[in-house]
Scaffold this active site. Structure first.
Site, PDB file in Angstrom:
ATOM      1  N   ASN A 245       0.877  -1.169   0.000  1.00  0.00           N
ATOM      2  CA  ASN A 245       0.000   0.000   0.000  1.00  0.00           C
ATOM      3  C   ASN A 245       0.913   1.218   0.000  1.00  0.00           C
ATOM      4  O   ASN A 245       1.471   1.596   1.030  1.00  0.00           O
ATOM      5  CB  ASN A 245      -0.885  -0.036   1.259  1.00  0.00           C
TER       6      ASN A 245
ATOM      7  N   ARG B 253      -2.443  -2.093  -3.595  1.00  0.00           N
ATOM      8  CA  ARG B 253      -3.669  -1.345  -3.361  1.00  0.00           C
ATOM      9  C   ARG B 253      -3.645  -0.091  -4.242  1.00  0.00           C
ATOM     10  O   ARG B 253      -2.713   0.696  -4.183  1.00  0.00           O
ATOM     11  CB  ARG B 253      -3.752  -0.923  -1.903  1.00  0.00           C
TER      12      ARG B 253
ATOM     13  N   HIS C   3     -12.821   2.716   0.012  1.00  0.00           N
ATOM     14  CA  HIS C   3     -12.798   1.648   1.029  1.00  0.00           C
ATOM     15  C   HIS C   3     -13.489   0.376   0.507  1.00  0.00           C
ATOM     16  O   HIS C   3     -13.958  -0.449   1.287  1.00  0.00           O
ATOM     17  CB  HIS C   3     -13.563   2.054   2.316  1.00  0.00           C
TER      18      HIS C   3
ATOM     19  N   ARG D 266     -11.857  15.606   7.486  1.00  0.00           N
ATOM     20  CA  ARG D 266     -12.635  15.957   6.281  1.00  0.00           C
ATOM     21  C   ARG D 266     -14.079  16.278   6.648  1.00  0.00           C
ATOM     22  O   ARG D 266     -14.671  15.607   7.494  1.00  0.00           O
ATOM     23  CB  ARG D 266     -12.630  14.787   5.299  1.00  0.00           C
TER      24      ARG D 266
ATOM     25  N   GLU E  65      -8.042  -5.401   5.097  1.00  0.00           N
ATOM     26  CA  GLU E  65      -7.885  -5.063   3.681  1.00  0.00           C
ATOM     27  C   GLU E  65      -6.696  -5.802   3.062  1.00  0.00           C
ATOM     28  O   GLU E  65      -6.745  -6.214   1.910  1.00  0.00           O
ATOM     29  CB  GLU E  65      -7.740  -3.549   3.521  1.00  0.00           C
TER      30      GLU E  65
END
Ligand code: ADP
Length: 397
Positions: A7, A91, A180, A241, A385
């Protein structure tokens, strides 16, 4: 098979080496501050101590070389030689409309990922650097790209179109993509396994609540809606955010404070969310939860606004699917915070469940936190993940 999962960010790189047969992690770690002063590799072999190697990493190729050296080291490595790594799973954040599933990386795939960079200018170029560096160091090892957006490509048009001139979709592909996806896919699959049912017969809502947070509606195994949009800025109130807001707020603030678009976007991405709402107290939910339990006003309003927004999305997705069988909580706070799960669930008892308070206080393991007579199940499911990427990679090579 030994699958190396990568990743890759702009200055960091996380990795895990996973045995796809046993699904055990043989080693994991991360490179931090790549191409910045003070770079280091943090490396942990399974069953061993965490090790830290401080060394300059001028670029990602050097960082990955250090990772490969550690993995194959005589004393603390976990494989004999490089050829024992059978495949690499990368990823990739944005696959646009080009990728609705994971794919083996070829020159054409790299070009297509580049073509999606417009949609994720901070992420896709960094992901590509990771691919290029691995290809340089392991030219014959098969590699697979697993996209954050792919799982959401099954959304119907009414869910992914915005109420703006259609030509912007046609010209620029402006639409909801969602992120996601690897986590939503993995968790909805685990939900079916926990319930002992076929995912194809279920309506599941997944709440992925971490620093970045999103909710998705998974009907009969397919994503039908998700809260993040063209970018990961839309939807829930997140760590820093903003999530959803009236777009006219941008013009209002710009005029009042004499700001340009870059400054505004920086505020919405980095200074908003629970950090902004708590008056810059913290973006970390552990701090906010502690402040809330102590009765601090700024933490109380922030926690309430966060939980209310999650509950509102869950309600919307019950409507989108005309029902729900299970609501799943995952990621940092979804897995760990019974307080937040409890606050969200207070809005949702009309769905026909009772929380088992003792089970809800547990953390970090797969568990149904409702009483046995509950019609709708509330499940805590730790996401994984990396394992999901390793599985996809093993399947394709
Ligand atoms: P990301 O991968 O998006 O950076 P994570 O999924 O790791 O985020 O989640 C990080 C968030 O989870 C942080 O805000 C952290 O405070 C929160 N978190 C972790 N453990 C707990 C806990 N025990 N209680 C409340 N929040 C927690």
């Amino acid at each position: 098979m030994n699958i190396l999962v990568i990743n890759c960010g702009s200055s960091s790189l996380k990795f895990q080496l996973i045995d796809s047969e046993t699904e055990k992690v043989s080693a994991k770690g991360l490179c931090e501050r790549i191409a910045i002063e003070g770079s280091r590799l943090v490396y942990t072999p399974a069953g061993g101590e965490k090790m830290i190697f401080e060394a300059p990493m001028a670029d990602h190729t050097i960082a990955i070389q250090m990772v490969l050296d550690a993995l194959t080291n005589d004393s603390y490595g976990v494989v004999k030689e490089l050829s024992d790594i059978d495949a690499v799973g990368h990823r990739i954040v944005h696959g646009g409309e080009l990728f609705s599933e994971a794919t083996v990386i070829t020159d054409e795939v790299i070009e297509a990922i580049k073509a999606c960079s417009d949609l994720a200018p901070l992420h896709n170029p960094a992901n590509l650097i990771g691919i290029e560096a691995c290809r340089k160091l392991m030219p014959t090892t098969p590699m697979v790209a697993v996209f954050d957006t792919a799982f959401h490509q099954t959304m119907p048009e009414e869910a992914y179109l915005y109420g703006i001139p259609y030509r912007y979709y046609e010209k620029y592909k402006i639409r909801r993509y969602g992120f996601h996806g690897t986590s939503h896919n993995y968790v909805s699959g685990r939900a079916a396994a926990m319930l002992g049912k076929d995912l194809a017969d279920l309506k599941v809502i997944v709440c992925h609540l971490g620093n970045g947070a999103s909710v998705s509606a998974v009907k009969n195994g397919k994503c039908v809606d998700t809260s993040m949009g063209l970018t990961p800025l839309e939807g829930l109130i997140m760590g820093t955010r903003s999530g959803d807001l009236d777009p006219a707020i941008l013009e209002f603030i710009a005029k009042k404070e004499n700001l340009d678009m870059d400054q505004l976007m920086n505020i919405l991405n980095k200074e908003s969310g629970v950090l902004g709402l708590s008056d810059q107290f913290s973006s970390d939910f552990r701090d906010l939860e502690e402040g809330y339990l102590q009765g601090k006003d700024n933490c109380t309003r922030t926690m309430k606004a966060f939980c209310y927004r999650v509950a509102k999305y869950v309600g919307a997705y019950v409507a989108a699917m005309n029902g729900v069988d299970a609501i799943c909580f995952t990621a940092g706070l979804g897995e760990n915070s019974g307080v937040i799960r409890g606050m969200i669930c207070e809005y949702l008892t009309y769905l026909g469940f009772t929380l088992d308070q003792e089970k809800n206080s547990m953390r970090g393991k797969e568990i149904d936190i409702t009483t046995p007579d509950s019609k709708t199940k509330i499940l805590v499911i730790p996401t994984n993940e990396e394992l999901a990427i390793a599985r996809e990679t093993a399947k394709l090579v």
